[in-house]
Design a protein around this motif. Structure first.
Motif, PDB file in Angstrom:
ATOM      1  N   ALA A  81      -6.538  11.246  -4.132  1.00 59.51           N
ATOM      2  CA  ALA A  81      -7.467  11.003  -3.025  1.00 59.51           C
ATOM      3  C   ALA A  81      -6.933  11.587  -1.721  1.00 59.51           C
ATOM      4  CB  ALA A  81      -7.721   9.512  -2.870  1.00 59.51           C
ATOM      5  N   ALA A  82      -6.156  12.648  -1.804  1.00 59.29           N
ATOM      6  CA  ALA A  82      -5.633  13.367  -0.630  1.00 59.29           C
ATOM      7  C   ALA A  82      -4.802  12.457   0.275  1.00 59.29           C
ATOM      8  CB  ALA A  82      -6.777  14.016   0.156  1.00 59.29           C
ATOM      9  N   GLY A  83      -4.038  11.554  -0.327  1.00 59.87           N
ATOM     10  CA  GLY A  83      -3.127  10.719   0.446  1.00 59.87           C
ATOM     11  C   GLY A  83      -3.740   9.468   1.026  1.00 59.87           C
ATOM     12  N   ALA A  84      -4.915   9.091   0.586  1.00 54.79           N
ATOM     13  CA  ALA A  84      -5.550   7.872   1.106  1.00 54.79           C
ATOM     14  C   ALA A  84      -4.670   6.665   0.841  1.00 54.79           C
ATOM     15  CB  ALA A  84      -6.918   7.683   0.451  1.00 54.79           C
ATOM     16  N   TRP A  85      -4.630   5.744   1.815  1.00 56.57           N
ATOM     17  CA  TRP A  85      -3.871   4.518   1.613  1.00 56.57           C
ATOM     18  C   TRP A  85      -4.466   3.737   0.454  1.00 56.57           C
ATOM     19  CZ3 TRP A  85       0.789   3.433   3.287  1.00 56.57           C
ATOM     20  CH2 TRP A  85       1.268   4.073   4.428  1.00 56.57           C
ATOM     21  N   THR A  86      -3.631   3.415  -0.510  1.00 55.01           N
ATOM     22  CA  THR A  86      -4.097   2.798  -1.760  1.00 55.01           C
ATOM     23  C   THR A  86      -3.299   1.527  -2.020  1.00 55.01           C
ATOM     24  OG1 THR A  86      -4.600   4.988  -2.654  1.00 55.01           O
ATOM     25  CG2 THR A  86      -4.448   3.162  -4.229  1.00 55.01           C
ATOM     26  N   GLU A 110       1.637  12.057  -1.772  1.00 51.44           N
ATOM     27  CA  GLU A 110       1.295  13.388  -2.292  1.00 51.44           C
ATOM     28  C   GLU A 110       2.293  13.739  -3.384  1.00 51.44           C
ATOM     29  OE1 GLU A 110       0.448  17.982  -0.855  1.00 51.44           O
ATOM     30  OE2 GLU A 110       1.830  16.745   0.317  1.00 51.44           O
ATOM     31  N   SER A 160      -3.516   7.633  -4.998  1.00 51.40           N
ATOM     32  CA  SER A 160      -3.466   8.093  -3.617  1.00 51.40           C
ATOM     33  C   SER A 160      -3.370   9.616  -3.536  1.00 51.40           C
ATOM     34  CB  SER A 160      -2.269   7.459  -2.901  1.00 51.40           C
ATOM     35  OG  SER A 160      -2.123   7.987  -1.598  1.00 51.40           O
ATOM     36  N   SER A 161      -2.534  10.196  -4.371  1.00 50.87           N
ATOM     37  CA  SER A 161      -2.392  11.654  -4.363  1.00 50.87           C
ATOM     38  C   SER A 161      -3.696  12.344  -4.742  1.00 50.87           C
ATOM     39  CB  SER A 161      -1.265  12.068  -5.316  1.00 50.87           C
ATOM     40  OG  SER A 161      -1.019  13.461  -5.220  1.00 50.87           O
ATOM     41  N   GLU A 192       0.838  -1.195   0.000  1.00 55.04           N
ATOM     42  CA  GLU A 192       0.000   0.000   0.000  1.00 55.04           C
ATOM     43  C   GLU A 192       0.872   1.244   0.000  1.00 55.04           C
ATOM     44  OE1 GLU A 192      -3.892  -0.315   2.500  1.00 55.04           O
ATOM     45  OE2 GLU A 192      -2.286  -1.304   3.640  1.00 55.04           O
ATOM     46  N   SER A 216       0.626   5.709   0.570  1.00 60.38           N
ATOM     47  CA  SER A 216      -0.069   6.965   0.862  1.00 60.38           C
ATOM     48  C   SER A 216       0.837   8.081   0.372  1.00 60.38           C
ATOM     49  CB  SER A 216      -0.335   7.109   2.362  1.00 60.38           C
ATOM     50  OG  SER A 216      -0.813   8.417   2.664  1.00 60.38           O
TER      51      SER A 216
END
Length: 372
Positions: free
Chosen positions: A358-363, A213, A355-356, A209, A211
């Protein structure tokens, strides 16, 4: 060779690397889409006019008709041509050495992996930095359990060359900053994927995974020039990755630290002949590149005695040497980057971009475009 015409840095590097151990001869090429530059490059390199082709399609057709046709093709074009050229070469029965990132999408990467398996040919991805002997030794230390369970991985790849808007004559910057040629990833696809590959290579774990930016330090760019990412590895390690091409004072600063429960290690590409190993409650050790102190497979990557520095060109040549060993002697080097490394790299790029956004959501890397 496909690409690598006059003024192209990486084409010259590949040619030096291929010549270093006297394993290859450059016999044919489609070096440039510009006719005169293509011909001038062939003349400069001593390639016969009849084997200087207008494009890779003509190269494959022309070489197929010759009894002494080329056997291995190096693809050193901008990113958008990697997939179609590599696919055509494999289908024509050629072994391939390809620049990274391997493709522009996960779907293309998976299709290329299927083509490699179907062709029975070798595919090498130019992740140069694993060609350094001490990077290979670092991997061995981890795999032998010298560090114990891996807890943390810190990897950086930092440059300054795009800290300002490049001039109109900077051909390297022109295509790297153009989404049509570079793809959706800028710094991420150019050097971030190198850092990602190095981290997986040394610690022996796959990233599960991310996260992240991405941002632009220089206004007006369509593609990222900075990457900040946190990493979760499948076997429990945690990590951080920083890649930047807008960091004044940093020339080509690729470095990594791996921390385990029993010891840690660190290595930096700008001082590649040293590996620092520090056990818990013991004296730190500075390991140097000596063929009498390293494993047999690692020693094959060393050409000169310890104390005589080797560097980037020798590391690059080790990829060509290892491919030749596999084709000629049947000696397979397990560290040699291949098509699956390219698939992993594209999964990382896709997940980091997602992820970026999605504002840094764990992907997760396994739930991106093209995954079953």
């Amino acid at each position: 060779m496909i690409g690598g015409g006059q003024g192209a840095l990486i084409g010259g590097v590949h040619r030096i690397a291929a010549r270093m151990d006297d394993r290859y001869a450059l016999v044919a090429g489609a070096f440039s889409s510009q006719t005169e530059r293509n011909r001038a490059t062939a003349r400069e390199l001593g390639v016969a006019e009849a084997r200087c082709y207008a494009d890779y399609q003509a190269l494959l057709a022309g070489e197929a008709e010759r009894e002494d046709g080329a056997e291995v093709v190096a693809i050193v074009t901008p990113n958008h041509l990697h997939f179609p050229a590599a696919l055509a070469c494999l289908e024509a029965g050629m072994h391939v050495i390809c620049e990274k990132p391997m493709t522009l999408s996960v779907d293309e990467a998976q299709r290329l992996a299927e083509a490699v398996r179907a062709s029975g040919k070798r595919f090498v991805l130019a992740h140069t930095y694993v060609g350094y002997p001490l990077v290979q030794h670092a991997r061995e230390l981890v795999s032998r359990g010298e560090l114990g369970h891996i807890r943390s991985v810190q990897v950086e790849y930092v440059q300054e060359w795009l800290s300002e808007a490049p001039g109109p004559d900077n051909r390297q910057a022109a295509w790297r900053l153009d989404p049509a040629k570079s793809g959706a990833a800028g710094c991420l696809g150019d050097i971030g994927v190198h850092a990602f590959h190095l981290a997986q290579f040394i610690c022996g774990q796959r990233v599960s995974e991310v996260s992240a930016e991405l941002f632009n330090a220089v206004a007006g760019r369509e593609l990222d020039d900075n990457v900040h990412a946190m990493l979760r590895f499948a076997d429990g390690a945690r990590g951080m990755l920083w890649a930047s091409q807008t960091a004044p004072g940093f020339e080509n600063a690729l470095s990594i630290r791996v921390v385990g429960e029993k010891a840690s290690l660190r290595w930096a590409q700008e001082s590649p002949n040293e590996l620092h190993f520090a056990p818990l409650d013991g004296p730190a050790q500075r390991l140097t590149r000596r063929d009498d102190r390293l494993g047999t497979d690692v020693a094959r990557s060393i050409r000169i005695p310890g104390g005589h520095p080797e560097g980037y060109l020798e590391a690059f040549a080790n990829l060509y040497q290892a491919l030749s060993d596999g084709l000629g002697e049947g000696v397979e080097m397990p560290w040699l980057p291949g098509v699956e490394d390219g698939v992993d790299g594209m999964r990382f790029i896709a997940a980091t971009l997602a992820s970026s956004r999605a504002a840094g959501a764990w992907t997760p890397l396994q739930a991106t475009e093209g995954e079953p």
